[in-house]
Motif scaffolding. Structure first.
Motif, PDB file in Angstrom:
ATOM      1  N   ALA A 337       0.870  -1.173   0.000  1.00  0.00           N
ATOM      2  CA  ALA A 337       0.000   0.000   0.000  1.00  0.00           C
ATOM      3  C   ALA A 337       0.908   1.224   0.000  1.00  0.00           C
ATOM      4  O   ALA A 337       2.117   1.119   0.245  1.00  0.00           O
ATOM      5  CB  ALA A 337      -0.892  -0.003   1.235  1.00  0.00           C
ATOM      6  N   VAL A 338       0.308   2.388  -0.295  1.00  0.00           N
ATOM      7  CA  VAL A 338       1.075   3.637  -0.251  1.00  0.00           C
ATOM      8  C   VAL A 338       0.277   4.645   0.561  1.00  0.00           C
ATOM      9  O   VAL A 338      -0.948   4.709   0.447  1.00  0.00           O
ATOM     10  CB  VAL A 338       1.390   4.156  -1.681  1.00  0.00           C
ATOM     11  CG1 VAL A 338       0.128   4.402  -2.492  1.00  0.00           C
ATOM     12  CG2 VAL A 338       2.246   5.409  -1.636  1.00  0.00           C
ATOM     13  N   ALA A 339       0.978   5.397   1.406  1.00  0.00           N
ATOM     14  CA  ALA A 339       0.308   6.408   2.225  1.00  0.00           C
ATOM     15  C   ALA A 339       0.992   7.755   2.015  1.00  0.00           C
ATOM     16  O   ALA A 339       2.199   7.819   1.780  1.00  0.00           O
ATOM     17  CB  ALA A 339       0.362   6.024   3.699  1.00  0.00           C
ATOM     18  N   LEU A 340       0.188   8.802   2.118  1.00  0.00           N
ATOM     19  CA  LEU A 340       0.699  10.170   2.039  1.00  0.00           C
ATOM     20  C   LEU A 340       0.646  10.722   3.460  1.00  0.00           C
ATOM     21  O   LEU A 340      -0.430  10.761   4.074  1.00  0.00           O
ATOM     22  CB  LEU A 340      -0.225  10.967   1.115  1.00  0.00           C
ATOM     23  CG  LEU A 340       0.292  12.281   0.587  1.00  0.00           C
ATOM     24  CD1 LEU A 340       1.457  12.032  -0.362  1.00  0.00           C
ATOM     25  CD2 LEU A 340      -0.832  13.011  -0.160  1.00  0.00           C
ATOM     26  N   VAL A 341       1.806  11.132   3.979  1.00  0.00           N
ATOM     27  CA  VAL A 341       1.922  11.423   5.412  1.00  0.00           C
ATOM     28  C   VAL A 341       2.685  12.737   5.605  1.00  0.00           C
ATOM     29  O   VAL A 341       3.640  13.008   4.860  1.00  0.00           O
ATOM     30  CB  VAL A 341       2.689  10.261   6.115  1.00  0.00           C
ATOM     31  CG1 VAL A 341       2.760  10.480   7.617  1.00  0.00           C
ATOM     32  CG2 VAL A 341       2.046   8.912   5.807  1.00  0.00           C
ATOM     33  N   ALA A 342       2.295  13.511   6.605  1.00  0.00           N
ATOM     34  CA  ALA A 342       3.063  14.711   6.939  1.00  0.00           C
ATOM     35  C   ALA A 342       4.494  14.292   7.250  1.00  0.00           C
ATOM     36  O   ALA A 342       4.719  13.345   8.016  1.00  0.00           O
ATOM     37  CB  ALA A 342       2.437  15.408   8.144  1.00  0.00           C
ATOM     38  N   ALA A 343       5.468  14.987   6.630  1.00  0.00           N
ATOM     39  CA  ALA A 343       6.865  14.533   6.727  1.00  0.00           C
ATOM     40  C   ALA A 343       7.323  14.438   8.176  1.00  0.00           C
ATOM     41  O   ALA A 343       8.016  13.489   8.555  1.00  0.00           O
ATOM     42  CB  ALA A 343       7.766  15.476   5.942  1.00  0.00           C
ATOM     43  N   ASP A 344       6.895  15.390   9.013  1.00  0.00           N
ATOM     44  CA  ASP A 344       7.404  15.353  10.390  1.00  0.00           C
ATOM     45  C   ASP A 344       6.721  14.271  11.228  1.00  0.00           C
ATOM     46  O   ASP A 344       7.152  13.989  12.350  1.00  0.00           O
ATOM     47  CB  ASP A 344       7.300  16.739  11.056  1.00  0.00           C
ATOM     48  CG  ASP A 344       5.894  17.314  10.980  1.00  0.00           C
ATOM     49  OD1 ASP A 344       4.962  16.572  10.581  1.00  0.00           O
ATOM     50  OD2 ASP A 344       5.716  18.505  11.305  1.00  0.00           O
ATOM     51  N   ALA A 345       5.671  13.654  10.696  1.00  0.00           N
ATOM     52  CA  ALA A 345       5.014  12.545  11.420  1.00  0.00           C
ATOM     53  C   ALA A 345       5.412  11.188  10.840  1.00  0.00           C
ATOM     54  O   ALA A 345       5.012  10.141  11.350  1.00  0.00           O
ATOM     55  CB  ALA A 345       3.491  12.717  11.338  1.00  0.00           C
ATOM     56  N   ALA A 346       6.239  11.189   9.758  1.00  0.00           N
ATOM     57  CA  ALA A 346       6.442   9.952   8.996  1.00  0.00           C
ATOM     58  C   ALA A 346       7.112   8.839   9.809  1.00  0.00           C
ATOM     59  O   ALA A 346       6.719   7.675   9.715  1.00  0.00           O
ATOM     60  CB  ALA A 346       7.244  10.250   7.725  1.00  0.00           C
ATOM     61  N   ALA A 347       8.097   9.192  10.607  1.00  0.00           N
ATOM     62  CA  ALA A 347       8.821   8.147  11.351  1.00  0.00           C
ATOM     63  C   ALA A 347       7.893   7.493  12.366  1.00  0.00           C
ATOM     64  O   ALA A 347       7.838   6.249  12.486  1.00  0.00           O
ATOM     65  CB  ALA A 347      10.047   8.752  12.029  1.00  0.00           C
TER      66      ALA A 347
END
Ligand code: GLA
Length: 382
Positions: A337-347
């Motif tokens: 699957a692929v998700a679009l995530v706020a960069a600062d929340a990605a980890a």
């Protein structure tokens, strides 16, 4: 040079006693939106990822190809003049590309190479298209061929369709050939026209591998293709790309339920994909995420190519803070699957999604935070 290029150069030197003449690289891909639309002459919006197949190589004076692979058990070794098909193995992709290039009138030289890749194999990230384009780029380098990326993508697809025998569309080869760092690529799969779509600032593209694989994906894929062709015949057009949502709504009542749902997915997915490219130009991340969610729901309910594991990881991903949207990607039935995530929340997103998914399903996932990279290129010596 990257670590992989350094390792390859070093290994090449050890095996062949000299420095390689060229280093080439071709990436895997993840598709943001536009699924099961490519073989309907429609639109896709993939990006090339920062995982790739690499070769260090130099030309030979004869017509043989020798590749030492650091990933596969057996070396690839054949003569361009006496190639025959064998059981499916990585060598068949190499031979298939040589066959397609020669069939298009290219005069090929032999080469010797060391090859390595870090695209997970069989996960739905197009390791085979990465291999095909890396081989095409290798032949082009040693043989002095002009590099026309869409033409090379077509020949790589021909190799996969006709030599290897996998009936894929054009998406994977096109993005492996034409990807651009920092961008997804809107591809018109009929004309091969390209429109780069910038990845919005402050978002990460996160690939979620369910750790599941489905053996029957080929037959289900071919069945979907046949159903789409039947729907196109019903509408009297060459491909479902030619049917608008309004036309569909006006005539759909006369279709049987299954064909209606298959067609509805493709026709609505084309619209979503065009809209997605527009909202990316405007930097509207929330709108892009919502389109990805709608795409998954359509693939799950109308096109029926999702799976319990894909649905579970998508549902879990959508519940995490910072997630704008998530969907299955690729052919389906398993894989990623692929998700679009706020960069600062990605980890945090990556850890939380993986652990909740493992608890819910018992499968072991893998998570890759991806960066959009360039398509097939010669990195040294070219
Ligand atoms: C596979 C095929 C592609 C495309 C996708 C579904 O990845 O190789 O050509 O059809 O499935 O969108």
């Amino acid at each position: 040079m990257t670590d992989l290029a350094t390792t390859l150069t070093h290994t090449f030197q050890q095996h062949f006693g000299a420095a390689p003449a060229f280093i080439v690289r071709a990436p895997g891909r993840v598709n943001l939106i536009g699924e099961h639309t490519d073989y309907n002459d429609g639109f896709v919006l993939p990006l090339a990822i920062d995982r790739a197949v690499w070769l260090a190589l130099r030309p030979r004076d004869d017509d043989t190809v020798h590749i030492i692979s650091l990933d596969f058990d057996a070396p690839v070794h054949f003569d361009l003049n006496t190639m025959t098909r064998a059981a499916e193995s990585p060598a068949e992709y190499v031979k298939g590309v040589a066959w397609a290039l020669r069939g298009a009138g290219c005069a090929l030289r032999g080469f010797e190479a060391v090859m390595q890749g870090d695209v997970p194999i069989g996960a739905g990230l197009s390791s085979s298209a990465a291999l095909e384009l890396a081989i095409a780029r290798s032949f082009a380098s040693v043989s002095g061929l002009a590099w026309d990326a869409p033409h090379m993508a077509r020949l790589a697809q021909k190799a996969e369709n006709e030599w290897v025998g996998v009936n894929c569309g054009i998406m994977d080869q096109m993005i492996a050939a034409t990807g651009r760092a920092g961008f997804a690529m809107l591809i018109d799969c009929r004309t091969l026209a390209l429109t780069p779509a910038p990845l919005p600032a402050g978002v990460a593209v996160v690939v979620l591998d369910t750790g599941t694989r489905r053996g029957l994906v080929d037959s289900a894929y071919n069945e979907r293709r046949r159903q789409c062709e039947a729907a196109a015949r019903f509408f009297g057009v060459a491909a479902l790309r030619d049917v608008t949502l309004a036309q569909f709504q006006a005539q759909a009542h006369a279709l049987d339920d299954l064909t209606r749902r298959r067609a509805r997915h493709v026709i609505s997915e084309n619209e979503r994909t065009l809209t997605a490219a527009r909202v990316m130009q405007a930097g509207e991340v929330a709108a892009l995420g919502a389109l990805m969610n709608a795409s998954h729901d359509s693939l799950r309910d109308d096109f029926e190519v999702s799976s319990p594991a894909l649905n579970a990881i998508v549902d879990i991903a959508r519940q995490q803070p910072g997630c704008y949207g998530a969907r299955m990607t690729g052919a389906g039935f398993g894989g990623c699957a692929v998700a679009l995530v706020a960069a600062d929340a990605a980890a945090t997103f990556a850890t939380a999604t993986a652990s909740a998914y493992q608890t819910a399903t018992g499968h072991t996932p893998a998570v890759y935070i991806c960066h959009a990279s360039d398509g097939a290129a010669v990195l040294a010596g070219g």
